[in-house]
Design an enzyme around this catalytic site. Structure first.
Site, PDB file in Angstrom:
ATOM      1  N   LYS A   1       0.859  -1.195   0.000  1.00  0.00           N
ATOM      2  CA  LYS A   1       0.000   0.000   0.000  1.00  0.00           C
ATOM      3  C   LYS A   1       0.893   1.242   0.000  1.00  0.00           C
ATOM      4  CE  LYS A   1      -0.438  -0.818   4.969  1.00  0.00           C
ATOM      5  NZ  LYS A   1      -1.374  -1.077   6.084  1.00  0.00           N
TER       6      LYS A   1
ATOM      7  N   ASP B   1      -4.712  -5.041   8.485  1.00  0.00           N
ATOM      8  CA  ASP B   1      -4.796  -4.742   7.052  1.00  0.00           C
ATOM      9  C   ASP B   1      -6.119  -5.194   6.445  1.00  0.00           C
ATOM     10  OD1 ASP B   1      -2.556  -3.284   6.592  1.00  0.00           O
ATOM     11  OD2 ASP B   1      -1.305  -4.977   5.983  1.00  0.00           O
TER      12      ASP B   1
END
Length: 221
Positions: free
Chosen positions: A150, A191
């Site tokens: 990310k 996550d």
């Protein structure tokens, strides 16, 4: 007469199959994990094995899966095992991997422990890895893989970015002949990815490799 004997034999073996073999082997689960980039002949078979215990420790694993090439000319074998234990107690023969953001803030979850133990954040940032890549540190004979899934640590990864990072890690592992890897349930927890889908991604990416991955479920505090 000959045809009747054949019919009787057929019924006999059909009864044997229904009562013994089908009942016995029907309890085993066989799945298929095929990479989106492979052909049908390149699919891997997924075998879920029963739980093992030893007399010297708590249950050794919750699930063990093995991906075997259907191409019998290949010796490549991928093994994925889940264990209860501290990731950082993994043998030195195992490299380590976990997920991070491209900013390498590592301010939450197991990433905090990686930051405390291995540091060198400046060296990680200098590698200029963006989402979908992997940054690497070396600790003696093992490698520490930072799967950049990310752009920022406060963001969320996707299965596509995870797959891309795993593929990048696989290429480095091939180059360095890494055959053993220890990981947490990468991409899960804070996550938010689902472990069933993540484990499938691991099978898709590494199913053709001669590699053992051990998944440690306990996160030290």
């Amino acid at each position: 007469m000959f045809g009747r004997c054949n019919f009787v034999a057929f019924k006999k073996y059909r009864i044997l199959y229904e009562s013994v073999y089908k009942k016995t082997f029907g309890t085993h689960t066989f799945l298929t994990a095929a990479s989106a980039t492979t052909t049908k002949s390149d699919q891997q078979s997924l075998l879920i094995l029963p739980q093992l215990k030893t007399s010297h420790q708590s249950p050794f694993h919750t699930t063990t899966v093995q991906y075997l090439h259907q191409n019998m000319s290949s010796d490549a074998k991928f093994k994925l095992t889940e264990v209860e234990g501290d990731l950082f107690s993994a043998p030195k023969s195992h490299s380590l991997a976990h997920c991070v953001g491209a900013d390498f803030a590592m301010g939450a979850g197991i990433a905090v422990k990686f930051k405390q133990i291995y540091g060198q954040v400046d060296k990680l940032l200098a590698q200029g890895v963006t989402s979908g890549g992997v940054a690497v540190l070396q600790d003696e004979d093992r490698y520490i893989y930072y799967l950049v899934t990310k752009p920022q640590s406060w963001g969320s990864p996707t299965y596509d970015s995870l797959r891309s990072s795993l593929t990048a890690m696989r290429e480095h592992m091939r180059e360095k002949h890494v055959k053993q890897l220890a990981i947490p349930r990468i991409g899960c927890g804070i996550d938010g990815l689902e472990w069933d889908k993540v484990s499938n991604e691991l099978g898709n990416v590494f199913g053709g490799e001669e590699l053992e991955i051990v998944v440690y479920n306990f996160v030290p505090k």
